[in-house]
Design a protein around this motif. Structure first.
Motif, mmCIF file in Angstrom:
data_model
loop_
_atom_site.group_PDB
_atom_site.id
_atom_site.type_symbol
_atom_site.label_atom_id
_atom_site.label_comp_id
_atom_site.label_asym_id
_atom_site.label_seq_id
_atom_site.Cartn_x
_atom_site.Cartn_y
_atom_site.Cartn_z
ATOM 1 N N TYR A 68 0.847 -1.201 0.000
ATOM 2 C CA TYR A 68 0.000 0.000 0.000
ATOM 3 C C TYR A 68 0.877 1.245 0.000
ATOM 4 C CZ TYR A 68 1.235 0.812 4.875
ATOM 5 O OH TYR A 68 1.929 1.066 6.018
ATOM 6 N N GLU A 69 0.283 2.364 -0.362
ATOM 7 C CA GLU A 69 0.903 3.674 -0.265
ATOM 8 C C GLU A 69 -0.193 4.634 0.175
ATOM 9 O OE1 GLU A 69 3.800 6.580 -2.887
ATOM 10 O OE2 GLU A 69 2.915 4.817 -3.821
ATOM 11 N N LEU A 70 0.104 5.447 1.202
ATOM 12 C CA LEU A 70 -0.928 6.313 1.760
ATOM 13 C C LEU A 70 -1.121 7.600 0.963
ATOM 14 C CD1 LEU A 70 -0.401 6.060 5.619
ATOM 15 C CD2 LEU A 70 -2.045 4.852 4.176
ATOM 16 N N VAL A 71 -2.394 8.014 0.905
ATOM 17 C CA VAL A 71 -2.791 9.257 0.253
ATOM 18 C C VAL A 71 -3.391 10.165 1.320
ATOM 19 C CG1 VAL A 71 -4.324 10.260 -1.474
ATOM 20 C CG2 VAL A 71 -3.263 8.036 -1.902
ATOM 21 N N TYR A 72 -2.907 11.412 1.390
ATOM 22 C CA TYR A 72 -3.427 12.374 2.359
ATOM 23 C C TYR A 72 -4.613 13.144 1.777
ATOM 24 C CZ TYR A 72 -3.648 16.271 5.625
ATOM 25 O OH TYR A 72 -4.082 17.194 6.531
ATOM 26 N N SER A 73 -4.478 13.557 0.516
ATOM 27 C CA SER A 73 -5.558 14.275 -0.174
ATOM 28 C C SER A 73 -5.435 13.988 -1.663
ATOM 29 C CB SER A 73 -5.454 15.787 0.086
ATOM 30 O OG SER A 73 -4.314 16.324 -0.565
ATOM 31 N N THR A 74 -6.299 14.569 -2.452
ATOM 32 C CA THR A 74 -6.261 14.305 -3.893
ATOM 33 C C THR A 74 -4.952 14.765 -4.521
ATOM 34 O OG1 THR A 74 -7.396 16.401 -4.315
ATOM 35 C CG2 THR A 74 -8.756 14.409 -4.200
ATOM 36 N N LEU A 76 -1.930 15.263 -2.455
ATOM 37 C CA LEU A 76 -0.786 15.001 -1.582
ATOM 38 C C LEU A 76 -0.729 13.548 -1.136
ATOM 39 C CD1 LEU A 76 -1.044 18.155 0.707
ATOM 40 C CD2 LEU A 76 0.631 17.761 -1.094
ATOM 41 N N MET A 77 0.461 12.978 -1.216
ATOM 42 C CA MET A 77 0.691 11.622 -0.742
ATOM 43 C C MET A 77 1.241 11.689 0.679
ATOM 44 S SD MET A 77 -0.204 9.764 -3.290
ATOM 45 C CE MET A 77 0.443 8.146 -2.885
ATOM 46 N N GLY A 78 0.997 10.642 1.472
ATOM 47 C CA GLY A 78 1.588 10.550 2.796
ATOM 48 C C GLY A 78 0.581 10.625 3.917
ATOM 49 N N ALA A 79 1.106 10.858 5.122
ATOM 50 C CA ALA A 79 0.290 10.950 6.330
ATOM 51 C C ALA A 79 0.904 12.006 7.243
ATOM 52 C CB ALA A 79 0.233 9.603 7.052
ATOM 53 N N LYS A 80 0.082 12.570 8.087
ATOM 54 C CA LYS A 80 0.527 13.566 9.054
ATOM 55 C C LYS A 80 1.617 12.956 9.947
ATOM 56 C CE LYS A 80 -1.387 16.367 12.803
ATOM 57 N NZ LYS A 80 -2.618 16.664 13.555
ATOM 58 N N VAL A 81 2.669 13.725 10.199
ATOM 59 C CA VAL A 81 3.738 13.269 11.074
ATOM 60 C C VAL A 81 3.181 13.120 12.487
ATOM 61 C CG1 VAL A 81 5.927 13.951 12.137
ATOM 62 C CG2 VAL A 81 5.587 14.263 9.681
ATOM 63 N N GLY A 82 3.478 11.980 13.127
ATOM 64 C CA GLY A 82 3.008 11.716 14.482
ATOM 65 C C GLY A 82 2.512 10.288 14.633
ATOM 66 N N THR A 83 1.863 10.030 15.761
ATOM 67 C CA THR A 83 1.345 8.694 16.065
ATOM 68 C C THR A 83 -0.053 8.531 15.481
ATOM 69 O OG1 THR A 83 2.647 8.658 18.089
ATOM 70 C CG2 THR A 83 0.835 7.092 17.951
ATOM 71 N N HIS A 84 -0.294 7.345 14.916
ATOM 72 C CA HIS A 84 -1.575 7.046 14.259
ATOM 73 C C HIS A 84 -2.161 5.748 14.790
ATOM 74 C CE1 HIS A 84 -1.252 9.900 10.782
ATOM 75 N NE2 HIS A 84 0.006 9.882 11.210
ATOM 76 N N ASN A 85 -3.501 5.706 14.811
ATOM 77 C CA ASN A 85 -4.220 4.447 14.996
ATOM 78 C C ASN A 85 -4.460 3.893 13.600
ATOM 79 O OD1 ASN A 85 -4.442 4.483 17.825
ATOM 80 N ND2 ASN A 85 -6.182 5.857 17.714
ATOM 81 N N VAL A 86 -4.062 2.646 13.383
ATOM 82 C CA VAL A 86 -4.154 2.040 12.057
ATOM 83 C C VAL A 86 -5.178 0.920 12.077
ATOM 84 C CG1 VAL A 86 -2.881 0.877 10.220
ATOM 85 C CG2 VAL A 86 -1.704 2.535 11.695
ATOM 86 N N SER A 87 -6.081 0.953 11.106
ATOM 87 C CA SER A 87 -7.078 -0.105 10.969
ATOM 88 C C SER A 87 -7.150 -0.530 9.510
ATOM 89 C CB SER A 87 -8.452 0.371 11.458
ATOM 90 O OG SER A 87 -8.873 1.506 10.726
ATOM 91 N N ILE A 88 -7.669 -1.734 9.289
ATOM 92 C CA ILE A 88 -7.835 -2.235 7.923
ATOM 93 C C ILE A 88 -9.243 -2.787 7.743
ATOM 94 C CG2 ILE A 88 -5.385 -2.769 7.637
ATOM 95 C CD1 ILE A 88 -6.101 -5.738 7.994
ATOM 96 N N VAL A 89 -9.694 -2.791 6.492
ATOM 97 C CA VAL A 89 -10.985 -3.372 6.127
ATOM 98 C C VAL A 89 -10.793 -4.101 4.811
ATOM 99 C CG1 VAL A 89 -13.371 -2.888 5.460
ATOM 100 C CG2 VAL A 89 -12.297 -1.524 7.248
ATOM 101 N N VAL A 90 -11.225 -5.352 4.744
ATOM 102 C CA VAL A 90 -11.146 -6.112 3.500
ATOM 103 C C VAL A 90 -12.235 -5.620 2.566
ATOM 104 C CG1 VAL A 90 -11.258 -8.405 2.481
ATOM 105 C CG2 VAL A 90 -10.232 -8.093 4.723
ATOM 106 N N GLN A 91 -11.852 -5.338 1.317
ATOM 107 C CA GLN A 91 -12.793 -4.816 0.326
ATOM 108 C C GLN A 91 -13.172 -5.904 -0.664
ATOM 109 O OE1 GLN A 91 -10.726 -1.582 -1.533
ATOM 110 N NE2 GLN A 91 -10.981 -0.247 0.213
ATOM 111 N N SER A 92 -14.394 -5.798 -1.196
ATOM 112 C CA SER A 92 -14.789 -6.712 -2.269
ATOM 113 C C SER A 92 -14.387 -6.095 -3.593
ATOM 114 C CB SER A 92 -16.291 -6.960 -2.239
ATOM 115 O OG SER A 92 -16.981 -5.751 -2.448
#
Length: 135
Positions: A68-74, A76-92
């Motif tokens: 995967y590669e994170l997208v911040y906005s349409t 900008l790529m990436g994520a805010k610097v700092g601690t994150h809660n990470v979750s996943i969801v399986v997609q159909s």
């Protein structure tokens, strides 16, 4: 002399205004990695990094190799610097229903639900490789 003052004042205004930058965008780190479930790279998983201190979450979707590669906005790529809660969801995929038993994912009879598992990850400035394993 008057034109020199005007030029200096104009330059000062441009420098302090940030030359058109929004100022709303936090510091971002580029984030990519592999999501594994029960030790196997897992495709078609939506990944969500939500900043613990608030702000816009970043998202991504795993490819056929679990990357995967994170997208911040349409724009900008990436994520805010700092601690994150990470979750996943399986997609159909379209009308195709995913069989969780073929992907090593918990089923209805299991004690846990993969979507309920929250992991913590730290994003720093620059490039970040954050590989995560669930459950």
């Amino acid at each position: 002399m008057r034109s020199t003052r005007f030029a200096f004042l104009s330059a000062a205004i441009l420098l302090t205004s940030g030359c058109g930058s929004s100022g709303d965008t936090p510091d971002l780190g580029q984030v990519s990695g592999i999501i594994k479930v029960d030790g196997n790279p897992t495709p078609n998983v939506a990944v969500r990094f939500a900043p613990v201190d608030g702000g816009r979450p970043s998202t991504g979707t795993t490819d056929d190799t679990g990357r995967y590669e994170l997208v911040y906005s349409t724009k900008l790529m990436g994520a805010k610097v700092g601690t994150h809660n990470v979750s996943i969801v399986v997609q159909s995929q379209g009308d195709e229903e995913i069989d969780p038993t073929k992907m090593g994912l918990p089923t209805e009879g299991d004690t846990g639900n993969i979507s309920d598992i929250i992991k913590t990850a730290d994003v720093t400035s620059g490039s970040n490789t954050i590989d995560l394993e669930f459950p």
